[in-house]
Design an enzyme around this catalytic site. Sequence first.
Site, PDB file in Angstrom:
ATOM      1  N   CYS A 132       0.731  -1.226  -0.087  1.00 24.57           N
ATOM      2  CA  CYS A 132      -0.048  -0.087  -0.046  1.00 24.57           C
ATOM      3  C   CYS A 132       0.796   1.267  -0.095  1.00 24.57           C
ATOM      4  O   CYS A 132       0.696   2.115  -0.657  1.00 24.57           O
ATOM      5  CB  CYS A 132      -0.971  -0.067   1.261  1.00 24.57           C
ATOM      6  SG  CYS A 132      -0.310  -0.714   2.766  1.00 24.57           S
ATOM      7  N   GLY A 163      -3.950  -1.176   7.802  1.00 26.25           N
ATOM      8  CA  GLY A 163      -3.180  -2.285   7.011  1.00 26.25           C
ATOM      9  C   GLY A 163      -2.884  -3.333   7.527  1.00 26.25           C
ATOM     10  O   GLY A 163      -2.615  -4.411   7.068  1.00 26.25           O
ATOM     11  N   HIS A 252      -3.122   6.360   4.671  1.00 28.87           N
ATOM     12  CA  HIS A 252      -1.781   6.273   5.087  1.00 28.87           C
ATOM     13  C   HIS A 252      -1.133   7.661   4.585  1.00 28.87           C
ATOM     14  O   HIS A 252      -1.340   8.197   3.402  1.00 28.87           O
ATOM     15  CB  HIS A 252      -0.958   5.395   4.343  1.00 28.87           C
ATOM     16  CG  HIS A 252      -0.770   3.836   4.615  1.00 28.87           C
ATOM     17  ND1 HIS A 252      -1.673   3.446   5.924  1.00 28.87           N
ATOM     18  CD2 HIS A 252      -0.398   2.805   4.345  1.00 28.87           C
ATOM     19  CE1 HIS A 252      -1.552   2.326   6.010  1.00 28.87           C
ATOM     20  NE2 HIS A 252      -0.708   1.583   5.106  1.00 28.87           N
TER      21      HIS A 252
HETATM   22  O1  25A Z   1       0.652 -12.191   4.428  1.00 36.36           O
HETATM   23  P1  25A Z   1       0.480 -10.846   4.354  1.00 36.36           P
HETATM   24  O2  25A Z   1       0.703 -10.461   3.004  1.00 36.36           O
HETATM   25  O3  25A Z   1       1.575  -9.859   5.201  1.00 36.36           O
HETATM   26  O4  25A Z   1      -0.778 -10.041   4.925  1.00 36.36           O
HETATM   27  C1  25A Z   1      -1.340 -10.212   6.134  1.00 36.36           C
HETATM   28  C2  25A Z   1      -2.797  -9.536   6.366  1.00 36.36           C
HETATM   29  O5  25A Z   1      -2.569  -8.395   5.918  1.00 36.36           O
HETATM   30  C3  25A Z   1      -3.817  -7.848   5.290  1.00 36.36           C
HETATM   31  C4  25A Z   1      -4.953  -8.942   5.408  1.00 36.36           C
HETATM   32  O6  25A Z   1      -5.625  -9.194   6.692  1.00 36.36           O
HETATM   33  C5  25A Z   1      -3.826 -10.202   5.735  1.00 36.36           C
HETATM   34  O7  25A Z   1      -4.263 -11.355   6.470  1.00 36.36           O
HETATM   35  N1  25A Z   1      -3.844  -7.482   4.004  1.00 36.36           N
HETATM   36  C6  25A Z   1      -3.320  -8.385   3.079  1.00 36.36           C
HETATM   37  N2  25A Z   1      -3.262  -7.438   1.981  1.00 36.36           N
HETATM   38  C7  25A Z   1      -3.142  -6.576   2.291  1.00 36.36           C
HETATM   39  C8  25A Z   1      -3.095  -5.047   1.723  1.00 36.36           C
HETATM   40  N3  25A Z   1      -2.729  -4.682   0.350  1.00 36.36           N
HETATM   41  C9  25A Z   1      -3.602  -6.428   3.509  1.00 36.36           C
HETATM   42  N4  25A Z   1      -3.751  -5.136   4.161  1.00 36.36           N
HETATM   43  C10 25A Z   1      -3.662  -4.092   3.684  1.00 36.36           C
HETATM   44  N5  25A Z   1      -3.280  -3.876   2.420  1.00 36.36           N
HETATM   45  P2  25A Z   1      -7.253  -8.937   6.869  1.00 36.36           P
HETATM   46  O8  25A Z   1      -7.758  -8.871   8.061  1.00 36.36           O
HETATM   47  O9  25A Z   1      -7.583  -7.860   5.569  1.00 36.36           O
HETATM   48  O10 25A Z   1      -7.947 -10.218   6.094  1.00 36.36           O
HETATM   49  C11 25A Z   1      -7.678 -11.111   6.540  1.00 36.36           C
HETATM   50  C12 25A Z   1      -8.834 -12.353   5.692  1.00 36.36           C
HETATM   51  O11 25A Z   1      -8.026 -13.450   5.414  1.00 36.36           O
HETATM   52  C13 25A Z   1      -9.106 -14.400   5.603  1.00 36.36           C
HETATM   53  N6  25A Z   1      -8.358 -15.646   5.897  1.00 36.36           N
HETATM   54  C14 25A Z   1      -7.804 -15.999   7.115  1.00 36.36           C
HETATM   55  N7  25A Z   1      -7.443 -17.290   6.955  1.00 36.36           N
HETATM   56  C15 25A Z   1      -7.916 -17.777   5.862  1.00 36.36           C
HETATM   57  C16 25A Z   1      -8.722 -16.855   5.313  1.00 36.36           C
HETATM   58  N8  25A Z   1      -9.431 -17.067   4.055  1.00 36.36           N
HETATM   59  C17 25A Z   1      -9.147 -18.260   3.644  1.00 36.36           C
HETATM   60  N9  25A Z   1      -8.436 -19.317   4.211  1.00 36.36           N
HETATM   61  C18 25A Z   1      -8.085 -19.212   5.371  1.00 36.36           C
HETATM   62  N10 25A Z   1      -7.630 -19.925   5.980  1.00 36.36           N
HETATM   63  C19 25A Z   1     -10.000 -13.917   6.643  1.00 36.36           C
HETATM   64  O12 25A Z   1     -11.484 -14.496   6.720  1.00 36.36           O
HETATM   65  C20 25A Z   1     -10.013 -12.444   6.462  1.00 36.36           C
HETATM   66  O13 25A Z   1     -11.184 -12.333   5.491  1.00 36.36           O
HETATM   67  P3  25A Z   1     -11.739 -15.099   8.336  1.00 36.36           P
HETATM   68  O14 25A Z   1     -12.717 -16.214   7.753  1.00 36.36           O
HETATM   69  O15 25A Z   1     -10.434 -15.589   9.130  1.00 36.36           O
HETATM   70  O16 25A Z   1     -12.770 -13.811   8.778  1.00 36.36           O
HETATM   71  C21 25A Z   1     -12.296 -13.198   9.656  1.00 36.36           C
HETATM   72  C22 25A Z   1     -13.461 -13.147  10.605  1.00 36.36           C
HETATM   73  O17 25A Z   1     -13.250 -14.002  11.861  1.00 36.36           O
HETATM   74  C23 25A Z   1     -12.744 -13.268  12.940  1.00 36.36           C
HETATM   75  N11 25A Z   1     -11.712 -14.116  13.351  1.00 36.36           N
HETATM   76  C24 25A Z   1     -10.503 -13.787  12.822  1.00 36.36           C
HETATM   77  N12 25A Z   1      -9.605 -14.791  13.418  1.00 36.36           N
HETATM   78  C25 25A Z   1     -10.203 -15.263  14.193  1.00 36.36           C
HETATM   79  C26 25A Z   1     -11.557 -15.221  14.185  1.00 36.36           C
HETATM   80  N13 25A Z   1     -12.369 -15.597  15.065  1.00 36.36           N
HETATM   81  C27 25A Z   1     -12.186 -16.642  15.822  1.00 36.36           C
HETATM   82  N14 25A Z   1     -10.669 -16.836  15.945  1.00 36.36           N
HETATM   83  C28 25A Z   1      -9.915 -16.381  15.177  1.00 36.36           C
HETATM   84  N15 25A Z   1      -8.533 -16.804  15.145  1.00 36.36           N
HETATM   85  C29 25A Z   1     -12.702 -12.038  12.477  1.00 36.36           C
HETATM   86  O18 25A Z   1     -13.274 -11.104  13.667  1.00 36.36           O
HETATM   87  C30 25A Z   1     -13.604 -11.711  11.260  1.00 36.36           C
HETATM   88  O19 25A Z   1     -14.663 -11.645  11.738  1.00 36.36           O
HETATM   89  O1  L14 Z   2       2.537  -5.918   2.333  1.00 32.56           O
HETATM   90  O2  L14 Z   2       0.498  -3.807   8.455  1.00 32.56           O
HETATM   91  O3  L14 Z   2       0.764  -5.453   1.444  1.00 32.56           O
HETATM   92  O4  L14 Z   2       0.174  -2.152   7.394  1.00 32.56           O
HETATM   93  C1  L14 Z   2       0.332  -3.808   3.893  1.00 32.56           C
HETATM   94  C2  L14 Z   2       0.149  -3.463   5.179  1.00 32.56           C
HETATM   95  C3  L14 Z   2       1.696  -5.847   5.022  1.00 32.56           C
HETATM   96  C4  L14 Z   2       1.149  -5.278   6.375  1.00 32.56           C
HETATM   97  C5  L14 Z   2       1.362  -5.528   2.340  1.00 32.56           C
HETATM   98  C6  L14 Z   2       0.466  -3.260   7.629  1.00 32.56           C
HETATM   99  C7  L14 Z   2       0.916  -5.289   3.911  1.00 32.56           C
HETATM  100  C8  L14 Z   2       0.981  -3.843   6.157  1.00 32.56           C
END
Ligand code: 25A
Ligand code: L14
Length: 346
Positions: A132, A163, A252
């Site tokens: 981002c 983020g 941001h």
């Molecule tokens: O690995 P990276 O690249 O560093 O990315 C890390 C994180 O950054 C965010 C994104 O988080 C990601 O998980 N992200 C990614 N790209 C981004 C970007 N460009 C970015 N942020 C900013 N800019 P997020 O919170 O946005 O998204 C998380 C989603 O991932 C789903 N997910 C998780 N495990 C999964 C999965 N989907 C499919 N298969 C899997 N195994 C997750 O879905 C969410 O949609 P979810 O089903 O977990 O639903 C979230 C709901 O469930 C609750 N909850 C979460 N964790 C728990 C939980 N409830 C009980 N126990 C838990 N442990 C939440 O409250 C919500 O209602």
């Molecule tokens: O690499 O925590 O796209 O704000 C961007 C948001 C990683 C996490 C990515 C954050 C994400 C980051």
Amino acid sequence: MENQMKVNVAVVGATGAVGQQIIRLLEERNFPIAQLKLLASGRSAGKTVTFNGQEVVIEEAKPESFEGIHYALFSAGGAISKQLAPEAAKRGAVCIDNTSAFRMEEGVPLVVPEVNMDAAHQHKGIIANPNCSTIQMVAALKPLYDRYGIDRIIVSTYQAVSGAGQSAINELVDQTRDILDGKEPQANILPVGKLPVHYPIAFNAIPQIDVFTDNGFTFEEMKMVNETKKIMGDESIQVAATCVRIPVMSGHSESVYVELKEDYDLDEVKSLIANAPGIVLVDNLDEQKYPLAADCVGKLDVFVGRVRRDLTHPRGLHMWIVSDNLLKGAAWNTVQIAEELIKANQ
Ligand code: 25A
Ligand code: L14
């Protein structure tokens, strides 16, 4: 986009902070959808989301989920993308991935449509959406790069908690309330590093986003270094970044110092920025106007202000760049790439 051929779309991570914005944009922009699949973890399976007035049931993401899907938009973290994007691509879907899983992989285009949409057309099933902080910076600097060339960028970011996902948003709200109530704030999420060490983000600033790398910079900072070069297609651009988390929900902000290759005219710089696609110049000191994170939330553009000449370097230039990290920084850039691909395939 109503008059286009309709496509089948899957959103992976549909319940997350980014996934929810993707769904909202698909609806708002009348994305030409035949079938929409909303995928998440088993925890969310069975919940429903309203899309264009119809209830869509969330399903657990599995390899078979991608049969018949044309576009798969991933935002469920790097591990899920590594596991499922190749499965989706194998089944003929074009994957646009919001995580860092494939960004630096050779042969995977890393795309900001305003900068290098041509690269997207070379994809082999997976297109990476950049970080981002990098997206908003390169989008704003592209018109200056094209006109003058860029030697060096020094950037400090002021990054919103969204983020780091929904749990970080919740944490900021809870900590703020606790502190105002005179209670001890609980820190369980930020910073997201290797160790289970966390600090309150409410009323604070944390100079760590993502894990530390061996050179003393964080992974988030190194994403800005490496992704900028790949997106601009220029390994010679020098970048140094300091990424800081601040207690803002979304939006941001970045203080960017750039050294251009050629001498510049400040008025021309401002008009290049003002006329660039997707960029809005907000720079009127007489009226105390400059971009603010709070004003940029919900908007698709990148906002630039405080454009001024450096006092020591003849080709040095300072500016303030702000955008909604969940939109241009993530969901919008993804949907925008898909829209452009569909337009080109007409
Ligand atoms: O690995 P990276 O690249 O560093 O990315 C890390 C994180 O950054 C965010 C994104 O988080 C990601 O998980 N992200 C990614 N790209 C981004 C970007 N460009 C970015 N942020 C900013 N800019 P997020 O919170 O946005 O998204 C998380 C989603 O991932 C789903 N997910 C998780 N495990 C999964 C999965 N989907 C499919 N298969 C899997 N195994 C997750 O879905 C969410 O949609 P979810 O089903 O977990 O639903 C979230 C709901 O469930 C609750 N909850 C979460 N964790 C728990 C939980 N409830 C009980 N126990 C838990 N442990 C939440 O409250 C919500 O209602
Ligand atoms: O690499 O925590 O796209 O704000 C961007 C948001 C990683 C996490 C990515 C954050 C994400 C980051």
